[in-house]
Design a protein around this motif. Structure first.
Motif, PDB file in Angstrom:
ATOM      1  N   PRO A  59     134.168 111.033 -70.928  1.00 43.08           N
ATOM      2  CA  PRO A  59     132.932 111.721 -71.410  1.00 43.08           C
ATOM      3  C   PRO A  59     132.149 110.886 -72.253  1.00 43.08           C
ATOM      4  CG  PRO A  59     134.636 113.351 -71.307  1.00 43.08           C
ATOM      5  CD  PRO A  59     135.495 112.104 -71.076  1.00 43.08           C
ATOM      6  N   ALA A  60     132.924 109.937 -72.970  1.00 39.75           N
ATOM      7  CA  ALA A  60     132.196 109.137 -73.856  1.00 39.75           C
ATOM      8  C   ALA A  60     131.924 107.680 -73.240  1.00 39.75           C
ATOM      9  CB  ALA A  60     133.275 108.767 -74.978  1.00 39.75           C
ATOM     10  N   ALA A  61     131.869 107.555 -71.937  1.00 43.93           N
ATOM     11  CA  ALA A  61     131.290 106.400 -71.122  1.00 43.93           C
ATOM     12  C   ALA A  61     130.169 105.909 -71.650  1.00 43.93           C
ATOM     13  CB  ALA A  61     131.408 106.655 -69.632  1.00 43.93           C
ATOM     14  N   ILE A  62     129.710 104.997 -71.981  1.00 40.20           N
ATOM     15  CA  ILE A  62     128.519 104.360 -72.251  1.00 40.20           C
ATOM     16  C   ILE A  62     127.318 104.717 -71.577  1.00 40.20           C
ATOM     17  CG2 ILE A  62     127.031 102.277 -72.818  1.00 40.20           C
ATOM     18  CD1 ILE A  62     129.585 100.961 -74.293  1.00 40.20           C
ATOM     19  N   VAL A  63     127.520 104.809 -70.201  1.00 44.24           N
ATOM     20  CA  VAL A  63     126.317 104.805 -69.162  1.00 44.24           C
ATOM     21  C   VAL A  63     125.862 106.223 -69.402  1.00 44.24           C
ATOM     22  CG1 VAL A  63     127.911 106.014 -67.360  1.00 44.24           C
ATOM     23  CG2 VAL A  63     125.596 104.935 -66.701  1.00 44.24           C
ATOM     24  N   PHE A  64     126.600 107.442 -70.017  1.00 47.07           N
ATOM     25  CA  PHE A  64     126.028 108.752 -70.150  1.00 47.07           C
ATOM     26  C   PHE A  64     125.328 108.854 -71.398  1.00 47.07           C
ATOM     27  CE2 PHE A  64     130.208 110.015 -68.050  1.00 47.07           C
ATOM     28  CZ  PHE A  64     129.851 110.211 -66.919  1.00 47.07           C
ATOM     29  N   HIS A  65     125.541 107.948 -72.433  1.00 46.83           N
ATOM     30  CA  HIS A  65     124.895 108.062 -73.618  1.00 46.83           C
ATOM     31  C   HIS A  65     123.784 107.079 -73.769  1.00 46.83           C
ATOM     32  CE1 HIS A  65     127.871 110.869 -74.671  1.00 46.83           C
ATOM     33  NE2 HIS A  65     128.857 110.078 -73.933  1.00 46.83           N
ATOM     34  N   TYR A  66     123.927 105.802 -73.206  1.00 44.00           N
ATOM     35  CA  TYR A  66     122.717 104.853 -73.865  1.00 44.00           C
ATOM     36  C   TYR A  66     122.214 104.111 -72.543  1.00 44.00           C
ATOM     37  CZ  TYR A  66     125.347 105.838 -77.900  1.00 44.00           C
ATOM     38  OH  TYR A  66     125.791 106.172 -79.032  1.00 44.00           O
ATOM     39  N   GLY A  67     122.577 104.699 -71.219  1.00 43.70           N
ATOM     40  CA  GLY A  67     121.752 104.474 -69.847  1.00 43.70           C
ATOM     41  C   GLY A  67     121.916 102.999 -69.618  1.00 43.70           C
ATOM     42  N   GLN A  68     123.150 102.153 -69.859  1.00 43.22           N
ATOM     43  CA  GLN A  68     123.272 100.979 -69.372  1.00 43.22           C
ATOM     44  C   GLN A  68     123.756 100.968 -68.076  1.00 43.22           C
ATOM     45  OE1 GLN A  68     126.300  98.579 -71.335  1.00 43.22           O
ATOM     46  NE2 GLN A  68     125.403  96.665 -71.093  1.00 43.22           N
ATOM     47  N   ARG A 101     121.026  90.897 -66.267  1.00 38.05           N
ATOM     48  CA  ARG A 101     120.418  89.988 -67.660  1.00 38.05           C
ATOM     49  C   ARG A 101     119.791  90.886 -68.616  1.00 38.05           C
ATOM     50  NH1 ARG A 101     120.090  86.047 -63.402  1.00 38.05           N
ATOM     51  NH2 ARG A 101     118.022  86.271 -63.222  1.00 38.05           N
ATOM     52  N   ARG A 102     118.787  91.524 -68.376  1.00 36.66           N
ATOM     53  CA  ARG A 102     117.891  92.504 -69.126  1.00 36.66           C
ATOM     54  C   ARG A 102     118.692  93.598 -69.794  1.00 36.66           C
ATOM     55  NH1 ARG A 102     116.019  94.455 -72.474  1.00 36.66           N
ATOM     56  NH2 ARG A 102     113.801  95.174 -72.876  1.00 36.66           N
ATOM     57  N   LEU A 103     119.802  93.883 -69.068  1.00 31.77           N
ATOM     58  CA  LEU A 103     120.755  95.094 -69.467  1.00 31.77           C
ATOM     59  C   LEU A 103     121.792  94.823 -70.199  1.00 31.77           C
ATOM     60  CD1 LEU A 103     119.647  98.153 -69.465  1.00 31.77           C
ATOM     61  CD2 LEU A 103     118.220  96.888 -68.084  1.00 31.77           C
ATOM     62  N   CYS A 104     122.057  93.407 -70.299  1.00 29.95           N
ATOM     63  CA  CYS A 104     123.296  93.067 -71.108  1.00 29.95           C
ATOM     64  C   CYS A 104     124.551  93.093 -69.999  1.00 29.95           C
ATOM     65  CB  CYS A 104     123.336  93.186 -72.342  1.00 29.95           C
ATOM     66  SG  CYS A 104     122.187  92.757 -73.511  1.00 29.95           S
ATOM     67  N   ILE A 105     124.151  93.240 -68.918  1.00 30.98           N
ATOM     68  CA  ILE A 105     125.379  93.575 -67.920  1.00 30.98           C
ATOM     69  C   ILE A 105     125.930  92.255 -67.335  1.00 30.98           C
ATOM     70  CG2 ILE A 105     125.991  94.710 -65.853  1.00 30.98           C
ATOM     71  CD1 ILE A 105     124.188  97.030 -66.439  1.00 30.98           C
ATOM     72  N   GLY A 150     128.913 103.958 -79.499  1.00 26.44           N
ATOM     73  CA  GLY A 150     128.211 102.791 -80.207  1.00 26.44           C
ATOM     74  C   GLY A 150     127.028 102.261 -79.349  1.00 26.44           C
ATOM     75  N   VAL A 151     125.977 101.961 -79.973  1.00 28.92           N
ATOM     76  CA  VAL A 151     124.781 101.085 -79.289  1.00 28.92           C
ATOM     77  C   VAL A 151     125.142  99.711 -79.101  1.00 28.92           C
ATOM     78  CG1 VAL A 151     122.481 100.818 -79.077  1.00 28.92           C
ATOM     79  CG2 VAL A 151     123.001 103.031 -80.142  1.00 28.92           C
ATOM     80  N   ALA A 152     125.929  99.455 -78.252  1.00 30.48           N
ATOM     81  CA  ALA A 152     126.284  98.292 -77.828  1.00 30.48           C
ATOM     82  C   ALA A 152     126.448  97.920 -76.524  1.00 30.48           C
ATOM     83  CB  ALA A 152     127.525  97.784 -78.658  1.00 30.48           C
ATOM     84  N   PRO A 153     126.557  96.713 -75.833  1.00 33.89           N
ATOM     85  CA  PRO A 153     126.958  96.475 -74.441  1.00 33.89           C
ATOM     86  C   PRO A 153     128.555  96.750 -74.290  1.00 33.89           C
ATOM     87  CG  PRO A 153     125.780  94.615 -75.269  1.00 33.89           C
ATOM     88  CD  PRO A 153     126.009  95.315 -76.463  1.00 33.89           C
ATOM     89  N   SER A 154     128.752  97.567 -73.075  1.00 36.94           N
ATOM     90  CA  SER A 154     130.020  97.951 -72.700  1.00 36.94           C
ATOM     91  C   SER A 154     130.889  96.717 -72.462  1.00 36.94           C
ATOM     92  CB  SER A 154     129.870  98.803 -71.408  1.00 36.94           C
ATOM     93  OG  SER A 154     131.184  99.021 -70.661  1.00 36.94           O
TER      94      SER A 154
END
Length: 357
Positions: A59-68, A101-105, A150-154
């Motif tokens: 449930p804490a996966a970054i995709v759900f909260h910060y849309g990466q 590159r734009r989404l830091c993936i 946290g707002v940071a790249p996964s």
């Protein structure tokens, strides 16, 4: 990554194939899917094809909260003699990495991603419908899976490909649609994520789309996010106008997605000797061309609809009927040529097609 073998687990319960004549867009999915994982330690690894199934995420996966997250869209087509073809898939993989590159993936190996698409499509080729206007839609996407608020790249990701047999994107088909110019909401701004294919761009467009749909319009025509006077995209498509014999389209400015169909249309127009210009276009300029009787055609371009002619444009309380509400000659020629190349009824003089089988 390019040397990794794709492991395949076959489904034991095949789904019934849908009726190709009544297909809607994006509601039915094939028997198998592709998944590959990423971690900082191992990079992209464990490529596999397995039965289509739900995915399990924290449930804490970054995709759900910060849309990466980023995605792509392309199609597979079956010719009359049964050959399976992809239309410029290399361009989609290039764009996927630009979005990454734009989404830091972390970037993917484009050749390996294309190999994965071909292998999955080859496995699912019986799902490709053959009724006119139908195809197999291919949706590659990447999601951030690290559980972290946290707002940071996964540090972890999954690259997934799913397939869906589809009919026409718009129920109107190739018939002209009605479009409303959006003057309140904006889609993107230069410096934002407009030129990346990421989920948030589409989520932010829903409210405007909902409001115009209530008034009978198929899509919105987006203006720039600063002065709200320069034309950008129409819905999720690139926009073209034919004015006094010349085709014009908004130039790529950092907030407009670079469409594969857009690029193909420009190439075809240049090949045919039809003047085509990429430039900054104001809605006032288009309105004046309409008042002067010089606005001959308008159409959107994209993978889903290919060419979507615009028969009416609503702006400032006025309805601009374009070409008598009928599809224009250039729009029709572009549609016939692009779909002809895709389905193998016209010669592929630009080497755009990649054969799957």
């Amino acid at each position: 990554m390019e040397n990794q073998e794709i492991q395949i687990t076959y489904t034991t319960t095949e789904k019934p194939k849908p009726n190709a004549e009544s297909l809607e867009f994006g509601k039915i999915f094939t028997d198998h899917m592709f998944i590959m994982d990423y971690s900082l330690e191992d990079g992209w690894h464990s490529p596999r094809i397995l039965p289509y199934q739900p995915i399990t995420l924290d449930p804490a996966a970054i995709v759900f909260h910060y849309g990466q997250t980023v995605f792509e869209g392309l199609k597979a087509y079956k010719t009359k003699d049964g050959h399976v073809r992809l239309f410029r898939p290399n361009k989609n993989m290039e764009r996927l990495n630009r979005s990454n590159r734009r989404l830091c993936i972390p970037e993917i190996d484009e050749e390996f991603a294309l190999q994965a698409i071909r292998e999955l499509v080859r496995l699912e080729k019986d799902w490709i419908p053959t009724a006119p206007g139908t195809s197999l839609y291919i949706r590659p996407f990447i999601i951030s899976t690290e559980p972290y608020l946290g707002v940071a790249p996964s540090k972890r990701y999954q690259f997934i490909i799913i397939l869906s047999p589809v009919g026409a994107y718009y129920k109107e088909g190739i018939n002209p649609v009605k479009i409303a110019v959006e003057q309140t909401f904006v889609r993107a701004v230069n410096g934002g994520t407009g030129e990346a294919k990421t989920a948030g761009n589409y989520a932010s467009s829903l409210k405007a789309q909902e409001l115009v749909a209530e008034k009978g319009y198929a899509q919105v025509l987006w203006l720039d996010g600063v002065e709200k006077k320069y034309i950008e995209e129409v819905g999720s498509m690139n926009m073209f106008f034919k004015v006094d014999g010349e085709v014009i389209t908004p130039s790529l400015n950092g907030s407009i997605l670079e469409g594969v169909t857009r690029n193909s249309v420009i190439t075809l127009l240049q090949h045919w000797g039809i003047p085509v210009i990429e430039k900054k276009i104001s809605i006032d300029e288009i309105y004046q061309a309409y008042k002067d009787g010089l606005l001959e055609e308008a159409f959107g371009t994209g993978t889903a609809a290919v060419i979507s002619p615009v028969g009416e444009l609503s702006w400032n309380g006025e309805k601009l009927a374009i070409n008598g509400g009928k599809i224009g000659e250039v729009s029709q020629r572009l549609y016939d040529t692009l779909t002809g190349i895709q389905y193998g009824t016209k010669e592929d003089t630009f080497n755009w097609i990649i054969e799957v089988s």
